[in-house]
Design a protein around this motif. Structure first.
Motif, PDB file in Angstrom:
ATOM      1  N   GLY A 173       0.788  -1.229   0.000  1.00 36.34           N
ATOM      2  CA  GLY A 173       0.000   0.000   0.000  1.00 36.34           C
ATOM      3  C   GLY A 173       0.817   1.273   0.000  1.00 36.34           C
ATOM      4  O   GLY A 173       0.253   2.363   0.143  1.00 36.34           O
ATOM      5  N   GLY A 174       2.126   1.152  -0.137  1.00 33.62           N
ATOM      6  CA  GLY A 174       2.967   2.335  -0.275  1.00 33.62           C
ATOM      7  C   GLY A 174       3.828   2.688   0.920  1.00 33.62           C
ATOM      8  O   GLY A 174       4.575   3.672   0.881  1.00 33.62           O
ATOM      9  N   ALA A 175       3.757   1.909   1.994  1.00 32.54           N
ATOM     10  CA  ALA A 175       4.602   2.194   3.158  1.00 32.54           C
ATOM     11  C   ALA A 175       6.049   1.849   2.830  1.00 32.54           C
ATOM     12  O   ALA A 175       6.349   0.733   2.413  1.00 32.54           O
ATOM     13  CB  ALA A 175       4.132   1.397   4.366  1.00 32.54           C
ATOM     14  N   GLN A 176       6.924   2.809   3.032  1.00 36.06           N
ATOM     15  CA  GLN A 176       8.358   2.597   2.804  1.00 36.06           C
ATOM     16  C   GLN A 176       9.083   2.250   4.100  1.00 36.06           C
ATOM     17  O   GLN A 176      10.277   1.941   4.086  1.00 36.06           O
ATOM     18  CB  GLN A 176       8.960   3.857   2.184  1.00 36.06           C
ATOM     19  CG  GLN A 176       8.317   4.199   0.848  1.00 36.06           C
ATOM     20  CD  GLN A 176       8.482   5.663   0.494  1.00 36.06           C
ATOM     21  OE1 GLN A 176       8.454   6.542   1.359  1.00 36.06           O
ATOM     22  NE2 GLN A 176       8.642   5.939  -0.787  1.00 36.06           N
ATOM     23  N   ALA A 177       8.381   2.319   5.199  1.00 38.69           N
ATOM     24  CA  ALA A 177       8.855   1.859   6.504  1.00 38.69           C
ATOM     25  C   ALA A 177       7.620   1.464   7.307  1.00 38.69           C
ATOM     26  O   ALA A 177       6.522   1.940   7.032  1.00 38.69           O
ATOM     27  CB  ALA A 177       9.645   2.946   7.231  1.00 38.69           C
ATOM     28  N   ILE A 178       7.800   0.582   8.257  1.00 37.87           N
ATOM     29  CA  ILE A 178       6.683   0.071   9.048  1.00 37.87           C
ATOM     30  C   ILE A 178       7.046   0.137  10.521  1.00 37.87           C
ATOM     31  O   ILE A 178       8.150  -0.247  10.925  1.00 37.87           O
ATOM     32  CB  ILE A 178       6.342  -1.380   8.648  1.00 37.87           C
ATOM     33  CG1 ILE A 178       5.824  -1.425   7.201  1.00 37.87           C
ATOM     34  CG2 ILE A 178       5.314  -1.991   9.604  1.00 37.87           C
ATOM     35  CD1 ILE A 178       5.720  -2.822   6.628  1.00 37.87           C
ATOM     36  N   ILE A 179       6.100   0.618  11.332  1.00 32.42           N
ATOM     37  CA  ILE A 179       6.265   0.663  12.783  1.00 32.42           C
ATOM     38  C   ILE A 179       5.464  -0.474  13.404  1.00 32.42           C
ATOM     39  O   ILE A 179       4.292  -0.662  13.080  1.00 32.42           O
ATOM     40  CB  ILE A 179       5.776   2.008  13.345  1.00 32.42           C
ATOM     41  CG1 ILE A 179       6.669   3.155  12.835  1.00 32.42           C
ATOM     42  CG2 ILE A 179       5.741   1.993  14.871  1.00 32.42           C
ATOM     43  CD1 ILE A 179       6.121   4.535  13.159  1.00 32.42           C
ATOM     44  N   LEU A 180       6.098  -1.219  14.298  1.00 31.52           N
ATOM     45  CA  LEU A 180       5.376  -2.217  15.072  1.00 31.52           C
ATOM     46  C   LEU A 180       4.611  -1.487  16.168  1.00 31.52           C
ATOM     47  O   LEU A 180       5.204  -0.837  17.027  1.00 31.52           O
ATOM     48  CB  LEU A 180       6.339  -3.238  15.673  1.00 31.52           C
ATOM     49  CG  LEU A 180       7.133  -4.095  14.670  1.00 31.52           C
ATOM     50  CD1 LEU A 180       8.055  -5.050  15.406  1.00 31.52           C
ATOM     51  CD2 LEU A 180       6.195  -4.861  13.740  1.00 31.52           C
ATOM     52  N   ALA A 199      12.093  -1.349   5.724  1.00 31.99           N
ATOM     53  CA  ALA A 199      12.543  -1.229   7.104  1.00 31.99           C
ATOM     54  C   ALA A 199      11.366  -1.357   8.070  1.00 31.99           C
ATOM     55  O   ALA A 199      10.320  -0.748   7.862  1.00 31.99           O
ATOM     56  CB  ALA A 199      13.236   0.119   7.320  1.00 31.99           C
ATOM     57  N   VAL A 200      11.540  -2.159   9.120  1.00 29.58           N
ATOM     58  CA  VAL A 200      10.545  -2.289  10.182  1.00 29.58           C
ATOM     59  C   VAL A 200      11.163  -1.783  11.482  1.00 29.58           C
ATOM     60  O   VAL A 200      12.255  -2.215  11.871  1.00 29.58           O
ATOM     61  CB  VAL A 200      10.059  -3.741  10.328  1.00 29.58           C
ATOM     62  CG1 VAL A 200       9.147  -3.884  11.546  1.00 29.58           C
ATOM     63  CG2 VAL A 200       9.319  -4.175   9.062  1.00 29.58           C
ATOM     64  N   ILE A 201      10.472  -0.871  12.121  1.00 27.46           N
ATOM     65  CA  ILE A 201      10.997  -0.183  13.301  1.00 27.46           C
ATOM     66  C   ILE A 201      10.351  -0.730  14.558  1.00 27.46           C
ATOM     67  O   ILE A 201       9.119  -0.760  14.668  1.00 27.46           O
ATOM     68  CB  ILE A 201      10.756   1.336  13.183  1.00 27.46           C
ATOM     69  CG1 ILE A 201      11.560   1.875  11.997  1.00 27.46           C
ATOM     70  CG2 ILE A 201      11.127   2.067  14.479  1.00 27.46           C
ATOM     71  CD1 ILE A 201      11.084   3.205  11.493  1.00 27.46           C
ATOM     72  N   GLU A 202      11.169  -1.172  15.492  1.00 23.05           N
ATOM     73  CA  GLU A 202      10.686  -1.612  16.796  1.00 23.05           C
ATOM     74  C   GLU A 202      10.769  -0.392  17.719  1.00 23.05           C
ATOM     75  O   GLU A 202      11.843   0.143  17.959  1.00 23.05           O
ATOM     76  CB  GLU A 202      11.547  -2.763  17.322  1.00 23.05           C
ATOM     77  CG  GLU A 202      10.898  -3.576  18.426  1.00 23.05           C
ATOM     78  CD  GLU A 202      10.789  -2.804  19.723  1.00 23.05           C
ATOM     79  OE1 GLU A 202       9.652  -2.598  20.188  1.00 23.05           O
ATOM     80  OE2 GLU A 202      11.830  -2.395  20.262  1.00 23.05           O
ATOM     81  N   PRO A 203       9.651   0.096  18.229  1.00 23.35           N
ATOM     82  CA  PRO A 203       9.626   1.382  18.919  1.00 23.35           C
ATOM     83  C   PRO A 203      10.504   1.484  20.164  1.00 23.35           C
ATOM     84  O   PRO A 203      11.080   2.549  20.428  1.00 23.35           O
ATOM     85  CB  PRO A 203       8.141   1.561  19.273  1.00 23.35           C
ATOM     86  CG  PRO A 203       7.428   0.810  18.191  1.00 23.35           C
ATOM     87  CD  PRO A 203       8.281  -0.404  17.983  1.00 23.35           C
ATOM     88  N   CYS A 204      10.608   0.410  20.950  1.00 20.42           N
ATOM     89  CA  CYS A 204      11.450   0.485  22.147  1.00 20.42           C
ATOM     90  C   CYS A 204      12.914   0.653  21.771  1.00 20.42           C
ATOM     91  O   CYS A 204      13.659   1.388  22.439  1.00 20.42           O
ATOM     92  CB  CYS A 204      11.248  -0.755  23.015  1.00 20.42           C
ATOM     93  SG  CYS A 204       9.582  -0.874  23.716  1.00 20.42           S
ATOM     94  N   GLN A 205      13.336   0.004  20.703  1.00 21.28           N
ATOM     95  CA  GLN A 205      14.704   0.198  20.229  1.00 21.28           C
ATOM     96  C   GLN A 205      14.914   1.623  19.727  1.00 21.28           C
ATOM     97  O   GLN A 205      15.958   2.235  19.991  1.00 21.28           O
ATOM     98  CB  GLN A 205      15.017  -0.808  19.118  1.00 21.28           C
ATOM     99  CG  GLN A 205      15.072  -2.245  19.598  1.00 21.28           C
ATOM    100  CD  GLN A 205      15.295  -3.233  18.477  1.00 21.28           C
ATOM    101  OE1 GLN A 205      15.336  -2.863  17.299  1.00 21.28           O
ATOM    102  NE2 GLN A 205      15.438  -4.509  18.818  1.00 21.28           N
ATOM    103  N   ALA A 206      13.926   2.170  19.030  1.00 17.30           N
ATOM    104  CA  ALA A 206      14.036   3.549  18.545  1.00 17.30           C
ATOM    105  C   ALA A 206      14.169   4.514  19.710  1.00 17.30           C
ATOM    106  O   ALA A 206      14.977   5.462  19.672  1.00 17.30           O
ATOM    107  CB  ALA A 206      12.820   3.902  17.700  1.00 17.30           C
ATOM    108  N   ALA A 207      13.381   4.313  20.763  1.00 19.44           N
ATOM    109  CA  ALA A 207      13.455   5.180  21.936  1.00 19.44           C
ATOM    110  C   ALA A 207      14.779   5.011  22.676  1.00 19.44           C
ATOM    111  O   ALA A 207      15.350   5.984  23.183  1.00 19.44           O
ATOM    112  CB  ALA A 207      12.292   4.896  22.876  1.00 19.44           C
TER     113      ALA A 207
END
Length: 216
Positions: A173-180, A199-207
């Motif tokens: 659907g056009g997402a170039q990155a995905i957040i869990l 790219a899939v982003i794990e939010p706790c790792q991002a924080a």
């Protein structure tokens, strides 16, 4: 250097032991003698999951009390709807990070459009509020919810096929990155990324990355 200045406290505002364990496992890669220690705790008396607005608002005061009694160099609220974030920032002079806003920042740093694999349908309104506060709602392609309970979500096998399916749908659907969209999905990041091809982003790792940078 004091022990507090060497600690980043990650607070899971729900009472799920499996969710807390999954968060700790996802952050284990940041353990190093030269880095502040990352400690993951659950919020005493928290709900099994942050699902409703009532859960979201109810977390604020217990989070503030925990921050006031647990000294650290920085704090992370490990729920992907950032419950109590604004209130928590009034309880300390130290940095407080919400994992949703951290994940959004990571997504827009590497992609024009991103999608979210959500926890439940009820998560969407809270995600939208965060996006609006950042002026980034137009960058979201869509949020697709799993609608699973927390213990199913944190199982290493049970939700994986569905997570992979939604990751593929978001990429198509056009997402170039995905957040869990839930900390309970921490153990499924690699599988989602393999399925989606983005790219899939794990939010706790991002924080955690932002917190480590903030405390130097």
């Amino acid at each position: 250097m004091s022990q507090a200045s060497r600690r980043i406290l990650v607070i899971n505002p729900n009472s799920s032991a499996s969710c807390t364990a999954g968060i700790a496992a996802s952050l284990a890669r940041f353990a190093a003698p030269t880095l502040p220690r990352i400690e993951v705790l659950s919020l005493p008396g928290g709900p099994p999951a942050i699902i409703t607005w009532r859960h979201w608002y109810a977390a604020a005061e217990p989070l503030c009390r925990m921050i006031e009694t647990q000294d650290a160099a920085a704090y992370i609220i490990a729920c992907v709807s950032d419950p109590g974030l604004e209130a928590a920032r009034t309880a300390t002079q130290r940095p407080v990070f919400g994992v949703l806003r951290s994940a959004i920042a990571a997504a827009v740093a590497r992609a024009e459009r991103f999608g979210i694999i959500g926890f439940t349908d009820q998560s969407k309104a809270r995600q939208l509020r965060a996006l609006q506060s950042m002026g980034l709602e137009a960058r979201l392609t869509q949020s697709l919810p799993l609608n699973l309970d927390m213990e199913t979500l944190t199982d290493p096998i049970a939700p994986r096929a569905r997570i992979r399916e939604l990751a593929k749908e978001l990429a198509a659907g056009g997402a170039q990155a995905i957040i869990l969209g839930c900390a309970g999905m921490a153990g499924h990041r690699a599988a989602a990324e393999d399925a989606a091809g983005v790219a899939v982003i794990e939010p706790c790792q991002a924080a955690a990355v932002q917190a480590l940078l903030a405390v130097g």
